[in-house]
Write a protein that holds these residues in place. Structure first.
Motif, PDB file in Angstrom:
ATOM      1  N   VAL A  80      -5.685   2.445  -4.487  1.00 30.56           N
ATOM      2  CA  VAL A  80      -6.921   1.860  -5.002  1.00 30.56           C
ATOM      3  C   VAL A  80      -7.161   2.337  -6.433  1.00 30.56           C
ATOM      4  N   GLU A  81      -6.788   3.579  -6.733  1.00 30.94           N
ATOM      5  CA  GLU A  81      -6.926   4.075  -8.107  1.00 30.94           C
ATOM      6  C   GLU A  81      -6.111   3.219  -9.078  1.00 30.94           C
ATOM      7  N   ASP A  82      -4.895   2.851  -8.666  1.00 30.04           N
ATOM      8  CA  ASP A  82      -4.063   1.986  -9.513  1.00 30.04           C
ATOM      9  C   ASP A  82      -4.780   0.663  -9.784  1.00 30.04           C
ATOM     10  N   PHE A  83      -5.370   0.113  -8.745  1.00 27.14           N
ATOM     11  CA  PHE A  83      -6.056  -1.178  -8.840  1.00 27.14           C
ATOM     12  C   PHE A  83      -7.250  -1.094  -9.791  1.00 27.14           C
ATOM     13  N   ILE A  84      -8.136  -0.130  -9.574  1.00 33.71           N
ATOM     14  CA  ILE A  84      -9.340  -0.015 -10.391  1.00 33.71           C
ATOM     15  C   ILE A  84      -8.995   0.312 -11.841  1.00 33.71           C
ATOM     16  N   ALA A  85      -7.942   1.083 -12.055  1.00 34.96           N
ATOM     17  CA  ALA A  85      -7.541   1.420 -13.427  1.00 34.96           C
ATOM     18  C   ALA A  85      -7.216   0.178 -14.244  1.00 34.96           C
ATOM     19  N   CYS A  86      -6.668  -0.839 -13.612  1.00 34.36           N
ATOM     20  CA  CYS A  86      -6.342  -2.075 -14.335  1.00 34.36           C
ATOM     21  C   CYS A  86      -7.601  -2.764 -14.843  1.00 34.36           C
ATOM     22  N   GLU A  89     -16.321  -7.662  -0.591  1.00 33.87           N
ATOM     23  CA  GLU A  89     -17.595  -7.661  -1.299  1.00 33.87           C
ATOM     24  C   GLU A  89     -17.578  -6.679  -2.470  1.00 33.87           C
ATOM     25  N   VAL A  90     -16.886  -5.562  -2.305  1.00 33.09           N
ATOM     26  CA  VAL A  90     -16.789  -4.600  -3.406  1.00 33.09           C
ATOM     27  C   VAL A  90     -16.041  -5.225  -4.586  1.00 33.09           C
ATOM     28  N   ILE A  91     -15.003  -5.976  -4.297  1.00 31.99           N
ATOM     29  CA  ILE A  91     -14.263  -6.649  -5.376  1.00 31.99           C
ATOM     30  C   ILE A  91     -15.131  -7.712  -6.027  1.00 31.99           C
ATOM     31  N   ARG A  92     -15.915  -8.414  -5.241  1.00 31.40           N
ATOM     32  CA  ARG A  92     -16.829  -9.417  -5.809  1.00 31.40           C
ATOM     33  C   ARG A  92     -17.865  -8.737  -6.700  1.00 31.40           C
ATOM     34  N   ALA A  93     -18.373  -7.585  -6.265  1.00 35.69           N
ATOM     35  CA  ALA A  93     -19.338  -6.848  -7.084  1.00 35.69           C
ATOM     36  C   ALA A  93     -18.692  -6.383  -8.392  1.00 35.69           C
ATOM     37  N   LEU A  94     -17.423  -5.989  -8.326  1.00 38.85           N
ATOM     38  CA  LEU A  94     -16.693  -5.604  -9.541  1.00 38.85           C
ATOM     39  C   LEU A  94     -16.611  -6.786 -10.507  1.00 38.85           C
ATOM     40  N   ASP A 125     -15.637   2.531 -18.252  1.00 41.40           N
ATOM     41  CA  ASP A 125     -15.426   3.600 -17.282  1.00 41.40           C
ATOM     42  C   ASP A 125     -15.902   3.112 -15.913  1.00 41.40           C
ATOM     43  N   LEU A 126     -15.002   3.085 -14.942  1.00 41.48           N
ATOM     44  CA  LEU A 126     -15.353   2.614 -13.599  1.00 41.48           C
ATOM     45  C   LEU A 126     -15.323   3.751 -12.577  1.00 41.48           C
ATOM     46  N   SER A 127     -15.400   4.995 -13.064  1.00 37.75           N
ATOM     47  CA  SER A 127     -15.328   6.122 -12.134  1.00 37.75           C
ATOM     48  C   SER A 127     -16.502   6.132 -11.164  1.00 37.75           C
ATOM     49  N   GLN A 128     -17.708   5.790 -11.636  1.00 36.18           N
ATOM     50  CA  GLN A 128     -18.846   5.763 -10.717  1.00 36.18           C
ATOM     51  C   GLN A 128     -18.743   4.577  -9.767  1.00 36.18           C
ATOM     52  N   PHE A 129     -18.229   3.463 -10.240  1.00 37.80           N
ATOM     53  CA  PHE A 129     -18.046   2.302  -9.356  1.00 37.80           C
ATOM     54  C   PHE A 129     -17.133   2.653  -8.186  1.00 37.80           C
ATOM     55  N   PHE A 130     -16.218   3.582  -8.411  1.00 40.06           N
ATOM     56  CA  PHE A 130     -15.267   3.954  -7.362  1.00 40.06           C
ATOM     57  C   PHE A 130     -15.967   4.515  -6.123  1.00 40.06           C
ATOM     58  N   LEU A 131     -17.225   4.915  -6.254  1.00 42.57           N
ATOM     59  CA  LEU A 131     -17.965   5.419  -5.086  1.00 42.57           C
ATOM     60  C   LEU A 131     -18.067   4.376  -3.980  1.00 42.57           C
ATOM     61  N   CYS A 187       0.835  -1.203   0.000  1.00 43.61           N
ATOM     62  CA  CYS A 187       0.000   0.000   0.000  1.00 43.61           C
ATOM     63  C   CYS A 187       0.868   1.251   0.000  1.00 43.61           C
ATOM     64  N   ARG A 188       0.464   2.245  -0.752  1.00 45.55           N
ATOM     65  CA  ARG A 188       1.194   3.523  -0.738  1.00 45.55           C
ATOM     66  C   ARG A 188       1.105   4.183   0.630  1.00 45.55           C
ATOM     67  N   ASP A 189      -0.064   4.088   1.261  1.00 43.19           N
ATOM     68  CA  ASP A 189      -0.308   4.675   2.569  1.00 43.19           C
ATOM     69  C   ASP A 189      -1.402   3.857   3.232  1.00 43.19           C
ATOM     70  N   TRP A 190      -1.661   4.124   4.505  1.00 42.19           N
ATOM     71  CA  TRP A 190      -2.618   3.279   5.234  1.00 42.19           C
ATOM     72  C   TRP A 190      -4.064   3.521   4.820  1.00 42.19           C
ATOM     73  N   PHE A 191      -4.332   4.599   4.093  1.00 36.20           N
ATOM     74  CA  PHE A 191      -5.677   4.778   3.567  1.00 36.20           C
ATOM     75  C   PHE A 191      -6.006   3.710   2.529  1.00 36.20           C
ATOM     76  N   GLN A 192      -4.980   3.103   1.957  1.00 33.67           N
ATOM     77  CA  GLN A 192      -5.171   2.064   0.940  1.00 33.67           C
ATOM     78  C   GLN A 192      -5.232   0.664   1.556  1.00 33.67           C
ATOM     79  N   LEU A 193      -5.498   0.577   2.858  1.00 32.04           N
ATOM     80  CA  LEU A 193      -5.460  -0.720   3.547  1.00 32.04           C
ATOM     81  C   LEU A 193      -6.357  -1.760   2.879  1.00 32.04           C
ATOM     82  N   CYS A 194      -7.526  -1.320   2.382  1.00 30.64           N
ATOM     83  CA  CYS A 194      -8.444  -2.258   1.720  1.00 30.64           C
ATOM     84  C   CYS A 194      -7.826  -2.865   0.472  1.00 30.64           C
ATOM     85  N   LEU A 195      -6.825  -2.181  -0.091  1.00 28.06           N
ATOM     86  CA  LEU A 195      -6.194  -2.682  -1.310  1.00 28.06           C
ATOM     87  C   LEU A 195      -5.522  -4.024  -1.066  1.00 28.06           C
TER      88      LEU A 195
END
Length: 880
Positions: free
Chosen positions: A424-430, A392-397, A438-444, A316-324
C-alpha cells in the motif's frame, strides 16, 4: 483438516523469503481420487534472504510420493516431510531444480480449496492458501514464477483441459487419454494458479485490443446452458474495451477463458487468463435471472477481468496488502458499472451496501483496518472493510487530489510496479508524487479501524451575510485500537439557495473556493460570504468520504434538499435521513408528530418527478432497511420493535400514497420484450417498488393484482418481485405461489436458491420451522455453498426478527449449522458465523442468548482455525 488455533501472523514480522522460485513445471495426471502432481521448480537463494537457511515449503494435508534435486533422489535424512511442511535441511547454495511428487484426492476435498472435483469437473481455488493443498510450495504472494502446466486425463471424463496462459501443445495418448500444455509467460504468485478438467460446453467469441491483437474468448459451462452466457460474454468485451479507455490497460495473452462451476466458495477468482466463476455470476436469461442478477454478472465479470492488471500484473507483497488489489479493483468495477448504467443510482447502491455491511463490521467485534496488522486466518479477511471500504478510501483519495492527479498517479503505479509484488505504501507514494503533496496523514485510512464520525454545525449571520460551517471528527475505540489520530476527510459540499440552485462558494474575502472541505484536524471552521439569506448545507456530496455524518439539518431542511439538491446522492440521502430519524424514534417508542406525513410528502414529490430518472425514484422510494435502523440506534436494539416501526410506516405510506403508487405502476410498465439494459431495468425497479408499497396494506383486492402479476410475468424480475410481495402476506395465495414457483423451476438450482432465501426471510414466528423443513427439501444440499448461503445465510442475515427470536432458537440453529459445516467447509462455516457480528448492540435478553450460542460454538473441540478465529474475536472483550 487443521484443528489447532492458527499462529498469529503479523505485518511487522514480514521478511523476504529465503528462497525464490523462478520457473514451475507442473505435470498433473487427473484422477477422481488419486490425482498425481509432479512439480519441478527452479529454485535459488533470495539475495536478501538468510544465507544457508533450510528450504521450507508449505503444505496442507499433503502426502509426499517422491523428492529429488537436480534429478537425484534425496536421502531420507536430507529432508523432513509432514502433511503441512516440507523442509530440506541443507539445500544447494546456488540455483537448483527441485522435483516434488504428491498424490491428492480431489473427490474428498469438501473444503473446495486447492484441487477439487465439482459435479464431475476438476477445478482449483488457490486464493489465499490453496496451492499448498496441491503440492509443497512457498505459498505466499511475493514468490512470483513463470508456470508451465501439463494436464493429462481420460478424454471421455475430461475432454476439456484448461490452464493459465496460452495453450502451447495438446494431443491424444494411448488408452483413451489426452493431454494439454499451458504456458503463462507472466510471473505470478501461486494463488493465481488455475486448472480445470471436465466435460464442458463452450461459447466462443473474440476481442481485438487497441494495438490490434486478436484475443480468443471462451466461456465454459455445463452442457445445455450455452444460451445463458451471452450477457456475460458481452460484459467481458465491454470490460476489456473500458479498461483500455479508462485506465490504458490492454489485455496481454492470446486467450481469456471463464469457467462456471456450481460448487464454489467465492463469487469468482481472477486466475491469470482462466477466471473461475460461481455459475450464478455467469448464467442469465430473462426467465432465469433478475435485473439485479444481470447487474451483478456485469460487475463481477468486470471485477475479475480488471484484476488482470490490479492484482495479477501487479500483485500483493503479502496478504496484509489485500486491499491493494481488492479495494482498488472494486473501485474500478464501480466506475465501470457507473459508466454502463446510471452513475447516481450506482453510487446509491454502493453506499447502501457499504452501510449495511461494512459500517456494521466497523461497529462490532470484527472491526479491523483496511490494511490489518495481524491475522490468524487470512480467509477471514476477505471482508467488506477490505473490499468496499478499501474502494471508498481510493474514491476519497481521488476527491482529495483531483481527477487529473489521480489519473497520473494510477498511470505511474501501473508503469512503475508492473511485475511487482507491491505494498500500500508503494501505491500511495505514486499519488503523492503525481499530486505533489504529502499523503502521510491520509494513510491513516489504511491503519485505523472504525467509521469516523463527523459532526456538522452551521450558523448564519444575516447582517454580515456570512454562513459558517464547523466540522469535528470523532473516532470510537475498536478492537486493538483505543487512541486514534485525526484523519484526512474530504467532504464535497454545496450551499443551496431558496431557489434550489447552488450558490457561489466565496470565502470571507470574496474569493472563489473549491467545493471540497478537507477536515484534517479535530475541528475546523469555514466561513462563506455573500449570503444575506440562509442557504441549506449539502455536505458529503456523492458520499465523498466513508463517514457517519451528524448534522444540524432540520426536518424542513432535509425535505428541501430531497426536492432541490443538485447532487442526486444527497437528494436520496435526505429522504433516507428523514425516514431513518422517524424510524429510530418509533423503534424506541418516541415518534415526532407529523413525521410519517413529512416522509409521505417527500415521497410524493419523488413520484411526481419519477420520469426524470425512474431508477433513482426506485431507490428513493425504498425505505431504510431494518439493519439500517438498528445501526443508527447503536445499542439496546430490539429487532421486533424495529420491524414493527418499519411496518407501521410502510402501512401509512401504502394508504396515503396508494393512488399515486397505482398510477406509477401503470405509467412505467415496461413495454415490449424483456431487455436487461439500464433504462428498462430502472423502470421495472420503480414499478416493483411501487407494487410492494401499494400492496403493503394487505388489502385482498390489491393482493389479487399482485397474484395476477406473478402468474402473468414474462421475466424473472417481475415474477420474483411479485412473489416477494406475496411472501410477506400469510395465506393461501402465498403458499400457492411458492408451490408454483417451486414446480416451474424444480430442476434449476440457481433459481431455487432464490426460492429458499425468500422463505428464509419471511418475518413470522413459523419461519424457523419452515427453514428446518427446507433442509430436507431436494432443492437443498448441505454441501453446496450457494444452497447454504441462500437458506441458512438468508435466514441469519435477511430475517432480523426471526434470527433474533427472543427465545434464542435462531441463534441455536445457526450455531448448530456452523459446527456441522465446519469439518466439511471451514470457509463457509466462518462466513455464516459472522451473522452474529452485531450481537453486542442487541438489548440485554437477546444479547445474553447470542453470547451463549457463541460460547457453545467456542466450546466445540477441534474447530477449524477459520471458525476459531471468528468466534474468539466475537467473544473478545471490547477494546481488546
Amino acid at each position: 483438516m487443521r484443528s489447532d488455533q492458527a499462529t498469529p501472523v503479523k505485518l511487522s514480522d514480514y521478511r523476504v523469503p529465503d528462497h525464490v522460485v523462478t520457473q514451475v513445471h507442473l505435470d498433473v495426471v487427473l484422477h477422481p481420487t488419486a490425482t498425481r502432481i509432479r512439480a519441478t521448480s527452479e529454485v535459488a537463494p533470495h539475495r536478501q534472504g538468510r544465507a544457508g537457511a533450510p528450504l521450507v515449503f508449505d503444505g496442507d494435508g499433503l502426502m509426499l510420493a517422491s523428492i529429488a534435486i537436480d534429478g537425484v533422489a534425496l536421502a531420507t535424512d536430507a529432508y523432513a516431510a509432514t502433511p503441512d511442511r516440507l523442509t530440506i535441511h541443507q539445500p544447494p547454495r546456488g540455483p537448483f531444480r527441485l522435483t516434488v511428487e504428491t498424490v491428492i484426492d480431489p473427490q474428498a476435498n469438501t473444503q473446495l480449496m486447492g484441487l477439487y472435483r465439482s459435479s464431475g469437473t476438476w477445478c482449483t481455488q488457490c486464493e489465499a492458501e490453496g496451492f499448498r493443498r496441491i503440492t509443497y510450495f512457498p505459498d505466499r504472494p511475493d514468490v512470483l514464477a513463470v508456470y508451465t502446466t501439463r494436464i493429462e486425463a481420460e478424454k471421455k471424463a475430461a475432454p476439456v483441459l484448461l490452464g493459465n496462459g496460452n495453450l502451447v501443445e495438446a494431443g491424444d495418448l494411448p488408452d483413451g487419454r489426452h493431454y494439454a500444455v499451458w504456458h503463462d509467460p507472466h510471473p505470478k504468485p501461486s494463488y493465481l494458479f488455475a486448472l480445470v478438467g471436465g466435460d464442458l460446453a463452450v461459447v466462443t467469441d473474440s476481442f481485438t485490443t487497441r494495438s490490434g491483437r486478436e484475443v480468443a474468448l471462451g466461456i465454459y459451462v455445463e452442457h445445455g446452458k450455452e444460451d445463458r452466457c451471452a450477457y456475460a460474454m458481452d460484459a467481458l468485451k465491454r470490460s476489456m474495451r473500458w479498461d483500455e479507455e479508462a485506465f490504458g490497460c490492454e489485455y496481454d495473452l492470446d486467450v481469456f477463458n471463464i469457467v462456471a462451476v456450481s460448487d464454489f466458495n467465492m463469487g469468482a477468482m481472477e486466475n491469470k487468463g482462466l477466471n473461475i466463476f460461481n455459475d450464478k455470476y455467469v448464467l442469465a436469461l430473462p426467465d432465469t435471472a433478475t435485473d439485479q442478477d444481470y447487474a451483478a454478472i456485469e460487475a463481477i465479470i468486470a471485477h475479475e477481468y480488471f484484476h488482470n492488471w490490479t492484482g495479477n500484473r501487479i500483485t500483493c507483497r503479502d496478504w496484509f496488502q489485500l486491499c491493494l488489489k481488492e479495494g482498488l479493483t472494486v473501485f474500478r468495477d464501480q466506475e465501470f458499472s457507473s459508466d454502463m448504467r446510471s452513475r447516481a443510482v450506482k453510487r446509491i447502491a454502493d453506499v447502501r451496501l457499504l452501510k449495511s455491511h461494512q459500517f456494521a463490521e466497523d461497529a462490532g467485534p470484527l472491526a479491523h483496518p483496511v490494511r490489518p496488522e495481524i491475522y490468524h486466518e487470512i480467509n477471514n479477511f476477505y471482508t467488506a472493510t477490505v473490499y468496499e471500504k478499501g474502494a471508498e478510501v481510493i474514491r476519497a483519495l481521488k476527491v482529495l487530489i483531483g481527477e487529473t492527479a489521480f489519473r497520473a498517479g494510477m498511470d505511474l503505479y501501473l508503469a512503475r510496479h508492473d511485475g511487482d509484488a507491491a505494498t500500500v505504501e508503494d501505491f500511495i507514494a505514486c499519488f503523492a508524487e503525481a499530486g505533489g503533496r504529502d499523503l502521510s496523514q491520509f494513510f491513516l485510512w489504511y491503519r485505523q479501524s472504525g467509521t469516523p464520525e463527523v459532526s456538522v454545525a452551521t450558523r448564519h449571520d444575516a447582517v454580515a451575510g456570512t454562513f459558517t460551517v464547523t466540522l469535528s471528527q470523532r473516532h470510537r475505540p475498536t478492537p486493538g485500537q483505543t487512541d486514534k489520530q485525526p484523519m484526512v476527510i474530504p467532504l464535497a459540499f454545496g450551499l443551496v439557495g431558496e431557489d434550489g440552485r447552488d450558490r457561489p462558494l466565496l470565502d470571507e474575502d470574496g474569493r472563489q473556493v473549491a467545493a471540497v472541505i478537507t477536515l484534517d484536524e479535530p475541528q475546523k471552521t469555514v466561513t462563506f460570504s455573500g449570503h444575506p439569506t440562509r442557504p441549506v448545507l449539502s455536505i458529503n456530496r456523492g458520499f465523498s468520504a466513508p463517514v457517519a455524518l451528524k448534522t444540524d439539518l432540520t426536518a424542513a431542511d432535509l425535505a428541501f434538499l430531497a426536492g432541490h439538491d443538485g447532487d442526486a446522492y444527497n437528494r436520496w440521502q435526505a429522504i433516507q435521513s428523514l425516514a431513518t430519524e422517524h424510524l429510530v424514534g418509533a423503534s424506541r417508542g418516541n415518534t415526532r408528530p407529523g413525521g410519517a406525513d413529512a416522509i409521505a410528502a417527500a415521497l410524493a414529490h419523488v413520484i411526481d418527478g419519477a420520469a426524470a430518472d425512474p431508477a433513482f425514484a426506485a431507490q428513493a422510494l425504498t425505505l431504510p432497511s431494518e439493519a439500517d435502523i438498528a445501526r443508527e440506534m447503536g445499542a439496546e436494539v430490539d429487532p421486533a420493535a424495529v420491524f414493527a416501526a418499519r411496518k407501521t410506516l410502510k402501512l401509512h405510506l401504502s394508504a396515503s400514497l396508494g393512488d399515486r403508487l397505482a398510477a406509477l405502476r401503470e405509467r412505467f410498465a415496461t413495454p415490449g420484450p424483456y431487455s436487461p439494459d439500464a433504462a428498462s431495468a430502472g423502470r421495472r425497479a420503480l414499478v416493483n417498488v411501487a407494487l410492494d408499497l401499494w400492496a403493503a396494506s394487505g388489502d385482498d383486492a390489491r393482493l389479487a393484482v399482485v397474484e395476477a402479476r406473478f402468474a402473468g410475468a414474462d421475466n424473472m424480475t417481475d415474477r420474483f418481485a411479485a412473489l416477494a410481495v406475496l411472501a410477506q402476506h400469510p395465506g393461501a395465495r402465498r403458499e400457492a405461489a411458492l408451490a408454483a414457483f417451486r414446480e416451474r423451476y424444480r430442476t434449476d438450482a440457481l433459481i431455487l436458491d432464490k426460492w429458499l432465501a425468500l422463505q428464509a426471510a419471511i418475518p413470522e414466528d413459523g419461519t424457523l420451522a419452515r427453514v428446518e423443513a427446507l433442509l430436507a427439501d431436494p432443492a437443498f444440499a448441505m454441501g453446496n455453498p450457494n444452497r447454504l448461503r441462500a437458506l441458512v445465510g438468508g435466514f441469519a442475515t435477511g430475517n432480523a426478527t426471526q434470527f433474533n427470536r427472543p427465545d434464542g432458537a435462531g441463534y441455536a440453529f445457526l450455531a448448530r449449522v456452523v459446527t456441522d459445516t465446519d469439518p466439511r467447509n471451514p470457509q463457509v462455516a466462518a462466513r455464516l458465523l459472522q451473522a452474529f457480528r452485531s450481537w453486542r448492540a442487541l438489548e440485554g435478553g437477546r444479547r445474553s442468548l447470542a453470547r451463549a450460542a457463541l460460547e457453545r460454538v467456542a466450546g466445540v473441540a477441534g474447530l477449524s482455525p477459520d471458525v476459531r478465529d471468528i468466534v474468539d474475536r466475537m467473544l473478545s472483550e471490547p477494546g481488546k
